[in-house]
Design an enzyme around this catalytic site. Structure first.
Site, PDB file in Angstrom:
ATOM      1  N   GLU A 154       3.516  -8.736   0.051  1.00  0.00           N
ATOM      2  CA  GLU A 154       4.699  -7.875  -0.071  1.00  0.00           C
ATOM      3  C   GLU A 154       5.756  -8.253   0.964  1.00  0.00           C
ATOM      4  O   GLU A 154       6.960  -8.240   0.663  1.00  0.00           O
ATOM      5  CB  GLU A 154       4.289  -6.415   0.096  1.00  0.00           C
ATOM      6  CG  GLU A 154       3.460  -5.880  -1.067  1.00  0.00           C
ATOM      7  CD  GLU A 154       2.888  -4.496  -0.807  1.00  0.00           C
ATOM      8  OE1 GLU A 154       2.409  -3.873  -1.772  1.00  0.00           O
ATOM      9  OE2 GLU A 154       2.911  -4.042   0.354  1.00  0.00           O
ATOM     10  N   ASP A 197       7.370  -4.054  -1.164  1.00  0.00           N
ATOM     11  CA  ASP A 197       6.712  -3.197  -2.149  1.00  0.00           C
ATOM     12  C   ASP A 197       7.733  -2.641  -3.139  1.00  0.00           C
ATOM     13  O   ASP A 197       7.479  -2.570  -4.346  1.00  0.00           O
ATOM     14  CB  ASP A 197       5.992  -2.062  -1.414  1.00  0.00           C
ATOM     15  CG  ASP A 197       5.331  -1.079  -2.364  1.00  0.00           C
ATOM     16  OD1 ASP A 197       4.487  -1.512  -3.173  1.00  0.00           O
ATOM     17  OD2 ASP A 197       5.648   0.119  -2.296  1.00  0.00           O
TER      18      ASP A 197
END
EC number: 3.1.26.3
Length: 228
Positions: A121, A49
């Protein structure tokens, strides 16, 4: 053997051959399959992320050198939010390679937006740890493609847009309601309905109420006239 083949196919789709394939194996392992000897992808998701955020911040600054922070922020959010990650995951067939527990498999985990977004992610983090930031950045920019160029049109929040549509026509704000909740506590699935005063209505399913509300608002907006 089958998993190894799926991971090789995934490597080809993301355009990176892993020097440490165990990183990719971990990136596609959901918490429902974790054990003392098998790590899941949650820590990689956390790192990925942040890598994605840095890449998108750089790309947006380079793409529009005159944009203000107030203009950049919604574009950034549109590019890094879970929905965008899940869309990219679907395009590369990431769901096919996910390692899921039986309950997640039976509840359609390979298609769930939250699981796909998290895994995307994690894959970003795996590439970053395997080959460094530049390789991860190149992969992200390639997979996100023209989303960066068209992000201004996509950046508006669907719930806000729907509320503005209703207000412009003298209607009260849309009403959101929970139709159903399914799945285990660690991976719930919410069905949310949104309805306007005139009776127009749409439903959507997602791994959180917020995501389901956004998806329902987007689905309804797509059916509504732009004016009138």
């Amino acid at each position: 053997m089958k998993l190894a083949a799926e991971l090789k196919a995934l490597e080809a789709r993301i355009g990176h051959g892993f020097a440490r394939p165990e990183l990719l194996a971990r990136a596609v392992t959901h918490s429902s399959m974790s054990s003392p000897t098998r790590k899941d992808n949650q820590r990689l998701e956390f790192l990925g992320d942040r890598v994605l955020g840095l890449v998108m911040a750089e790309a947006l600054l380079a793409n529009d050198k005159s944009a203000t922070e107030g203009q950049l922020a919604p574009r950034f959010n549109a590019l890094v939010r879970k929905e965008a990650c899940a869309d990219v995951a679907r395009e590369i067939g990431l769901g096919e390679a996910l390692k899921l527990g039986r309950s997640e498999m039976l509840s359609g985990g390979r298609r769930k937006q939250a699981l796909l977004g998290d895994a995307m992610e994690a894959v970003i983090a795996a590439v970053y740890l395997d080959a460094g930031f530049e390789v991860a950045r190149d992969m992200i920019l390639r997979l996100w493609g023209d989303r960066i160029g068209r992000v201004e049109a996509d950046a508006r929040d669907p719930k806000t847009s729907l509320q503005e549509w209703a207000q412009a026509r003298g209607m009260p704000p849309p009403v959101y309601s929970e139709v159903k909740r399914a799945g285990p506590d660690h991976a719930p699935e919410f069905t949310i309905a949104v309805e306007l005063q005139n009776g127009d209505r749409a439903e959507a399913v997602a791994g959180s109420k917020r995501q389901a509300e956004q998806a329902a608002a987007k689905a309804l907006l797509e059916r509504l006239p732009a004016s009138g």
